[in-house]
Design an enzyme around this catalytic site. Structure first.
Site, PDB file in Angstrom:
ATOM      1  N   ASP A  67       1.049  -0.833  -0.240  1.00  0.00           N
ATOM      2  CA  ASP A  67      -0.016  -0.295   0.072  1.00  0.00           C
ATOM      3  C   ASP A  67       1.180   1.311   0.229  1.00  0.00           C
ATOM      4  OD1 ASP A  67       1.082  -0.551   2.772  1.00  0.00           O
ATOM      5  OD2 ASP A  67      -1.470  -1.428   3.294  1.00  0.00           O
ATOM      6  N   ASP A  69       0.602   4.868   1.388  1.00  0.00           N
ATOM      7  CA  ASP A  69       0.228   5.762   2.362  1.00  0.00           C
ATOM      8  C   ASP A  69       1.145   7.772   2.252  1.00  0.00           C
ATOM      9  OD1 ASP A  69      -0.711   4.261   3.752  1.00  0.00           O
ATOM     10  OD2 ASP A  69       0.495   3.435   5.137  1.00  0.00           O
ATOM     11  N   ASP A 140       8.737   3.082  13.773  1.00  0.00           N
ATOM     12  CA  ASP A 140       8.313   2.303  14.456  1.00  0.00           C
ATOM     13  C   ASP A 140      10.118   1.781  14.422  1.00  0.00           C
ATOM     14  OD1 ASP A 140       8.230   1.749  12.007  1.00  0.00           O
ATOM     15  OD2 ASP A 140       7.293  -0.869  12.221  1.00  0.00           O
TER      16      ASP A 140
HETATM   17  P1  ATP Z   1       3.560  -3.513   5.210  1.00  0.00           P
HETATM   18  O1  ATP Z   1       4.107  -3.414   3.886  1.00  0.00           O
HETATM   19  O2  ATP Z   1       3.065  -4.800   5.822  1.00  0.00           O
HETATM   20  O3  ATP Z   1       2.545  -2.210   4.721  1.00  0.00           O
HETATM   21  P2  ATP Z   1       4.091  -1.111   6.765  1.00  0.00           P
HETATM   22  O4  ATP Z   1       5.687  -0.475   7.285  1.00  0.00           O
HETATM   23  O5  ATP Z   1       3.559  -0.322   5.122  1.00  0.00           O
HETATM   24  O6  ATP Z   1       4.426  -2.596   5.788  1.00  0.00           O
HETATM   25  P3  ATP Z   1       2.091  -0.244   8.149  1.00  0.00           P
HETATM   26  O7  ATP Z   1       1.472  -1.190   9.299  1.00  0.00           O
HETATM   27  O8  ATP Z   1       1.132  -0.857   6.798  1.00  0.00           O
HETATM   28  O9  ATP Z   1       3.401  -1.074   8.000  1.00  0.00           O
HETATM   29  O10 ATP Z   1       2.728   0.721   8.565  1.00  0.00           O
HETATM   30  C1  ATP Z   1       2.888   2.190   7.661  1.00  0.00           C
HETATM   31  C2  ATP Z   1       3.781   2.457   9.155  1.00  0.00           C
HETATM   32  O11 ATP Z   1       3.298   2.874   9.655  1.00  0.00           O
HETATM   33  C3  ATP Z   1       5.038   2.596   8.433  1.00  0.00           C
HETATM   34  O12 ATP Z   1       5.896   1.569   8.068  1.00  0.00           O
HETATM   35  C4  ATP Z   1       5.700   2.347  10.558  1.00  0.00           C
HETATM   36  O13 ATP Z   1       6.052   3.693   9.685  1.00  0.00           O
HETATM   37  C5  ATP Z   1       4.080   3.274  10.507  1.00  0.00           C
HETATM   38  N1  ATP Z   1       3.829   2.485  11.877  1.00  0.00           N
HETATM   39  C6  ATP Z   1       3.253   1.311  11.959  1.00  0.00           C
HETATM   40  N2  ATP Z   1       2.706   0.878  13.371  1.00  0.00           N
HETATM   41  C7  ATP Z   1       4.301   0.945  13.461  1.00  0.00           C
HETATM   42  C8  ATP Z   1       4.250   0.986  15.018  1.00  0.00           C
HETATM   43  N3  ATP Z   1       3.120  -0.123  16.049  1.00  0.00           N
HETATM   44  N4  ATP Z   1       5.205   2.129  15.862  1.00  0.00           N
HETATM   45  C9  ATP Z   1       5.786   2.910  14.798  1.00  0.00           C
HETATM   46  N5  ATP Z   1       4.628   3.073  13.418  1.00  0.00           N
HETATM   47  C10 ATP Z   1       4.315   1.910  13.028  1.00  0.00           C
HETATM   48 MG    MG Z   2       1.728  -0.602   4.942  1.00  0.00          MG
END
Ligand code: ATP
Ligand code: MG
Length: 423
Positions: A67, A69, A140
């Protein structure tokens, strides 16, 4: 000024490293066209517009992001006004979902500040708006905290994330010990991203993973469950299982597995890794695998061991005993994680049908009423992963039809019978 206020002001003045377009590999071709539309519209209305999170990380790694964002300095109400096809969601921290064709959603959030100054032990989501620097510092992992600025196509890096990405390091943003204590779900996220990328956890982050894995029980069960499902269905479940074992995270989530998977040379764990690697392969080929199937595969090697302690009668009676026993044994193994009832029920149903293979009577075909059950094709899928052919009730051998082909043939037979009957 209080110490937390000093920290906050330091954070907001933190200098970013700007990596200009010629010095990084993010091409707009790799970014979703609707995400680009959102970024451009925000920018043309005078707002900062950054692609953030996993989208930036995955494009830099040459992978297809799940996705995209967007983060901006526009407030939710301002974003809402710019996009008619959008809605505001979230109670405490509001963000905008912009809708596009085919059900695609681009999420837009206003830069927010970390809730770390919060006195509570576990992170509250009650965050407030912040600067881009603060937004990077609330994330994170450093590889998840990179921004792509649509204004000049540069990468904005407040946390040395690009260096970690190049060196193959998984490092928490800030002090890993503090950040994981505040939100233990980050323990799972660190392990997930290490497993997915094959990167190495830095020593401080690894130490914090080990230190705070036990705090996962403080998090809302729904969050932990959802994150675990993402691990199992994220395409790197086999690597995840190995790392979750090495770090002990697996046993904080599912202590029921420790006696079986815990020993260094556990054959059960090796079998579970092998089964999950088949799931990873299927997902990589674009074939979805139901959650219930993945759960059954994770627990299967242990179920097999436990089944040896049972005495099942031969034939039909034994198969009923098996199905009843599975209904108790599987939920008991999975109990520490509150998996959705619907998924657990489906897992019990399909695992129950495996009794037809385990306790097969030679020459006996599957009863028609079993084949007619809605979950029968899912049970066939589970059997297939386990190396069995539920249709033929045994190991798939040469000449035996796959579940799919046989189902198709059965469908074709119906109209032929109808047209034959009047004559
Ligand atoms: P994926 O490819 O699985 O979607 P992602 O890194 O994009 O991985 P998401 O859950 O979509 O994961 O979260 C988007 C962003 O939000 C992350 O890249 C991170 O920067 C932030 N994030 C998500 N969860 C947390 C958390 N628990 N604490 C701090 N930042 C977070
Ligand atoms: Mg994501």
């Amino acid at each position: 000024m209080s110490s937390s206020a000093v920290q906050a002001s330091e954070k907001s003045t933190l200098q970013a490293t700007i990596i200009p377009r010629p010095e990084h590999t993010i091409s707009r071709k790799a970014i979703d066209s609707d995400a680009l539309k959102v970024l451009y519209r925000l920018h043309s209305h005078g707002f900062l517009a950054y692609l953030v999170g996993g989208g930036v990380r995955d494009v830099l790694l040459g992978r297809k992001p799940k996705d995209f964002d967007v983060a901006t300095d526009a407030r939710p109400s301002e974003v809402r006004k710019l996009f008619r096809n959008s809605r505001i969601i979230g109670k405490r921290f509001r963000l905008i979902q912009v809708f596009f064709r085919g059900g695609k959603i681009i999420e837009v959030s206003t830069f927010r500040r970390p809730a770390e100054e919060d006195d509570s032990e576990v992170l509250s989501e009650n965050n407030t708006f912040g600067t881009p620097a603060e937004d990077a510092l609330r994330r994170d992992l450093t590889i998840n905290a990179l921004f792509y600025n649509i204004a000049d196509y540069s990468v904005v890096d407040y946390v040395d994330g690009l260096a970690d990405l190049k060196a193959g390091r998984i490092r928490a943003v800030g002090n890993a010990d503090v950040r994981f204590r505040r939100d233990p779900v980050r323990v799972l996220r660190a392990v997930r991203h290490a497993a997915r990328t094959g990167f190495t956890l830095t020593p401080d982050t690894l130490e914090a993973v080990r230190e705070h894995r036990g705090d996962l029980c403080l998090c809302p069960t729904s969050r932990v469950r959802d994150e675990l499902m993402r691990d199992l269905k994220g395409g790197a479940a086999a690597a995840w299982l190995e790392l979750a074992h090495d770090t002990g995270v697996l046993y904080s989530l599912l202590p029921t597995l420790e006696p079986y998977f815990g020993p260094q040379d556990s054959p059960e764990r090796a079998r579970a890794v092998e089964l999950l690697s088949q799931v990873d392969k299927s997902l990589a080929q674009g074939k979805d695998v139901e959650e219930a199937v993945v759960l059954c595969l994770l627990f299967w090697p242990v179920l097999e061991i436990l089944a040896q302690e049972q005495e099942f009668a031969p034939g039909r009676q034994g198969r009923s005993q098996w199905a009843l026993w599975v209904r108790e044994a599987l939920p008991a193994l999975a109990e520490p994680v509150a998996f959705a009832k619907r998924i657990m029920e489906r897992a019990c149903q399909i695992a129950g049908l495996m009794g037809f293979v385990k306790l097969a009577t030679p020459g006996q075909a599957l009863p028609k009423k079993v084949v007619a059950r809605g979950y029968y094709p899912v049970a066939c899928e589970l059997a297939h992963f386990l190396g069995w052919d539920l249709d033929g009730m045994g190991s798939p051998g040469p000449g035996k039809t796959s579940p799919k082909r046989r189902r198709r043939r059965r469908r074709r037979r119906k109209p032929r019978n109808k047209s034959e009957s009047p004559s």
